[in-house]
Write a protein that holds these residues in place. Structure first.
Motif: not given
Lengths: 372, 506
Positions: A6-8, A13-15, B57-59, B66-67
């Motif tokens: 969820k943090r990732d 979302r921030k990006i 951790p990585h976006w 999300d997808q």
């Protein structure tokens, strides 16, 4: 605790929001890219956020397929370079699919606000409206079945069984009885509410073309967005006018095209009536917006307009906004007339000229930049 | 982090025992198999993280998640199964799947498991990767606490951009080759260092100093040679010969801080871990599909389940005109090999036979098919698999074709159905796991401490926008201008990235 992904996800979302901000001007000047979804969400399409890598240029590459067909037959519309859905082995696969990002009103408005450095609106210091809000924040012993809180109910039943010694860990059956039932219960709170109404007026005479209307539509989208984020309740009313004025719904507002002459005073008169009928200026924040290409029928009518503005519309509104969309046919005279009277010192009146789609963003800033 | 999945029990556990029995009976040889049950949200999390419960951790994991979540919510896609290469082998079942689905998935998973354990390309992968991934997470979180999330994440982004610049050969290096290579590197280093003093400066700083020093050395040599007319001896080039493992090269030679070197090392290790799966996609899926189909149709399937099974199986095997389906090509090729080795349709005599009907009815009753595919799954990767076993008859039967972009119509159109053309297209796509072949050529390009990469051009140009962005990331790690020699529009060209923009060097 939430899963770390969820943090990732929120980093992602921030990006995404950063991207939307970078491209805000593009989104705004190209109008319809942002699609409302329901009442409080928007879908923003954007290119996939890719990690750049050395890769082959796509088009020259072609590919391999399976099926019938003769050489020269198209392999079907668009090429889809991604694997079949749901099959890919994890840990690989770099597609170039479009990313669809959902943003809420607040998020989008925040981006707009930050990008344009918009100040928060200070609602007029008039009496606010109070309203009662029910929120399900507590748990009670009585209530309708539809609000039954199963987890709490079973927890209660388990507690009872354990304390009574009827709970058998080897046969962990928990049966709630009447007294164990728990229900979600509402707390009634009184909330102060700032209500606002936006009254859009637009000249739909022949000289306002589709492009001009498109500009107005885009601009009103962003203005609504901002005001929605600032006020809890917001009414939006639409008035179209040529020589006469009438109230219409949103759809008609942007589609109607009349051929008659232009009497701006007709719109202002209707606006005045509307406010008198429905919106007590002591309780409402009122935002009349008027868009036209600057033509008015006669100097007399313009005089009448100024009188209406002075005597009623301006004193009862937070601000009065006039946006002049440049068109090939419009003289732009009305702007000059307004400007002569309400130049910068009078901050209740905001005048803005919108040359083309690229001018929308700056115009929005002019309108909303004062925090009124 | 507690994972939201639980071991299967009850009827499903019994089913596993049943399926495992069939798998053993057919001769599959696998790691202990653990099935975990989870809901769709958990499986989306796992899939987003490459199958592992804990990652750093990585976006981008968040983006994947999300997808996947959206795809599931809108009913566009659903992940049926997820299996990872570990010992014991973990696989995840989706709670909402029906009984037949679970059966298929289990049978399929035993195929993957056997492949992971036996295929030689997986031999050097770390089977305790679950722990390794978790450790990587801990390390990187610690760096984030120390140096800041943004800083560390930005650095990871840069390294990820170079993640595919690793060497397939690396996986097969014996200890001896490794040692030899290390020595070569050392030699190159010490020769350029000469009287370099050993001190406690970091490796990063040292390598940076070396780069500077090489310049000075050269000037010294020049001075000396002028003085005593000695022969000019140039320091050896770094790397001694072109190096494909760019990440390792950066660890050794880029002026990075210790934590940065560590992160490069971490991402490199993960990249190598996933590499065999990219090298054997067709075979691995083909093998697993072959076994789910065999186990289901010959053993596990109940008569009442046939329609459901056929529906699911057909869905997975669907052919696409735009893309080769690795499941389909894989399973069909496995079956084809089995058939050919059962009937003896291979070898000189068969190939030279001119009589088509005789060829069609060729049957030496060898019965060596099963044995052959077991051997194939052990020794091949996708490239050698296609190279050796793709036949004209197979291409025709499977209706394979190549397509290309037609600039006139702006569409992709069928090009031809020529066997050699199809084969070379497939092989080209698979070469270097579909990435352009890029090597480090010189760490002191133009004697200015610039980095020179070389693209081994194989007919397809690089995507220049991506190349420019990638070089930008490399520039930030190397801290000096970076260059790439490639071919563009049929011309040899060196692109130079100076920190601001990429332009061709004249």
């Amino acid at each position: 605790m939430d899963h770390p992904i969820k943090r990732d996800h929120s980093r992602f979302r921030k990006i995404v929001k950063g991207r939307v901000r970078e491209n805000l001007r593009k989104y705004i000047s190209q109008g319809q890219q942002i699609i409302p979804k329901g009442t409080d969400k928007f879908t923003v399409p954007m290119p996939q956020i890719d990690t750049p890598r050395f890769k082959f240029g796509d088009k020259s590459q072609g590919g391999m397929g399976q099926g019938d067909g003769k050489p020269g037959d198209p392999v079907d519309g668009q090429q889809d370079p991604n694997g079949q859905p749901g099959q890919g082995e994890a840990g690989e696969g770099e597609g170039s699919k479009e990313l669809e990002v959902e943003l809420s009103v607040e998020e989008l408005a925040q981006i707009l606000g930050e990008e344009l450095a918009l100040p928060n609106i200070e609602p007029k210091g008039k009496k606010s409206i109070h309203s009662q809000v029910d929120r399900y924040t507590t748990v009670g012993n009585v209530g309708p079945d539809s609000l039954k809180h199963l987890k709490r109910t079973y927890k209660q039943a388990l507690k009872r069984q354990v304390s009574m010694g009827t709970y058998d860990p080897n046969n962990p059956t928990v049966i709630p009885n009447r007294a164990d039932y728990r229900y979600r219960a509402a707390d009634t709170k009184v909330e102060n509410q700032n209500a606002a109404v936006v009254i859009y007026m637009m000249d739909v005479s022949g000289s306002m073309g589709d492009e001009q209307k498109e500009i107005v539509r885009t601009e009103s989208f962003w203005i609504n967005l901002w005001l929605k984020s600032q006020y809890k309740d917001i009414d939006i009313r639409y008035i179209i006018h040529d020589a006469t004025a009438k109230e219409v719904d949103e759809n008609t507002f942007f589609r109607t095209r009349e051929s008659g002459g232009t009497l701006i005073s007709s719109a202002y008169t209707l606006c005045k009536q509307m406010i008198q009928a429905d919106y007590n200026p002591n309780e409402w924040n009122i935002y009349p917006f008027h868009f036209s290409d600057g033509d008015n029928w006669s100097a007399d009518d313009t005089k009448l307009c100024l009188q209406l503005l002075d005597e009623f519309i301006i004193p009862s509104s937070n601000m009065f906004c006039y946006g002049q969309v440049e068109s090939r046919y419009g003289s732009g005279q009305f702007y000059k007339d307004l400007n002569a009277k309400y130049s910068d010192k009078n901050s209740e009146v905001i005048l803005s000229k919108i040359k083309n789609k690229d001018g929308i963003l700056d115009s929005i800033k002019e309108f909303l930049g004062k925090g009124k | 982090m507690e994972m939201r999945s639980s071991p299967i029990k009850g009827k499903l556990r019994d089913l596993q025992i049943e399926i495992e029995g069939y798998a053993k009976e057919f001769g599959l040889d696998f790691f202990p198999q653990i099935f975990e049950m989870c809901d769709y949200d958990t499986i989306n999390i796992l899939a987003a993280q490459g199958g592992f419960p804990t990652r750093y951790p990585h976006w981008r994991f968040g983006m994947e998640y999300d997808q996947l979540s959206k795809g599931y919510r809108y009913g566009l896609q659903k992940i049926y199964e997820m299996v990872i290469n570990t010992d014991p082998c973990y696989a995840y079942l989706l709670q909402v799947n029906n009984w037949v689905d679970q059966k298929i998935v289990m049978a399929h998973v035993y195929g993957h498991n056997d492949f992971f354990k036996n295929n030689m390309w997986f031999r050097t992968t770390n089977r305790k990767m679950m722990d390794v991934m978790a450790n990587h997470g801990t390390k990187i979180r610690r760096y984030m606490e120390k140096y800041g999330v943004d800083k560390v994440e930005a650095f990871i982004d840069r390294v990820l951009s170079l993640e595919n610049l690793i060497s397939v050969n690396e996986m097969f290096e014996t200890q001896e080759i490794k040692r030899h290579r290390r020595e070569l590197n050392e030699q190159a280093r010490t020769e350029s260092e000469d009287d370099y003093v050993n001190d406690d400066r970091s490796e990063a700083l040292k390598s940076f100093m070396r780069t500077k020093k090489r310049g000075e050395d050269l000037r010294d040599y020049e001075k000396k040679s002028k003085e005593d007319h000695k022969e000019l001896v140039l320091p050896k080039k770094i790397p001694p010969k072109p190096e494909r493992d760019l990440l390792q090269f950066l660890v050794n030679f880029a002026p990075v801080e210790e934590w940065q070197a560590d992160i490069i090392g971490i991402l490199r290790e993960e990249s190598y871990y996933f590499l065999p799966q990219r090298l054997t996609k067709i075979m691995n899926e083909g093998w697993a599909s072959y076994w789910h189909s065999t186990i289901m149709t010959q053993r596990a399937l109940d008569a009442s389940e046939i329609v459901d099974f056929a529906d699911k199986h057909a869905g997975v095997m669907a052919m696409s005109r735009q893309q080769m389906n690795p499941y389909k090509v894989g399973i069909e090729l496995m079956r084809d090999i089995e058939h050919r080795w059962n009937t003896g349709k291979f070898g000189k005599e068969y190939n030279e036979c001119q009589n088509m009907s005789e060829k069609n009815n060729w049957d030496l009753k060898l019965g060596k098919g099963r044995e052959k595919i077991f051997e194939v799954r052990k020794t091949h990767n996708d490239i050698s698999f296609i190279d050796e076993f793709l036949t004209p008859e197979f291409c025709q039967r499977q209706q394979l074709f190549t397509y290309k972009y037609n600039p006139r119509t702006g569409r992709y159109e069928i090009d031809h159905r020529d066997f050699l053309g199809i084969k070379s297209k497939l092989l080209a796509q698979l070469t270097n796991f579909g990435s352009p072949m890029i090597e480090v050529d010189d760490a002191n390009f133009k004697n200015r401490g610039e980095l020179l990469l070389v693209h081994r051009h194989s007919g397809v140009d690089l995507d220049m926008n991506y190349a420019s962005e990638t070089l930008k990331n490399l520039f930030h790690i190397w801290t000096r201008p970076v260059n790439i020699r490639t071919k563009f529009d049929e011309k040899e060209v060196v692109f130079h990235f100076d920190g601001k923009e990429m332009k061709p060097l004249h």
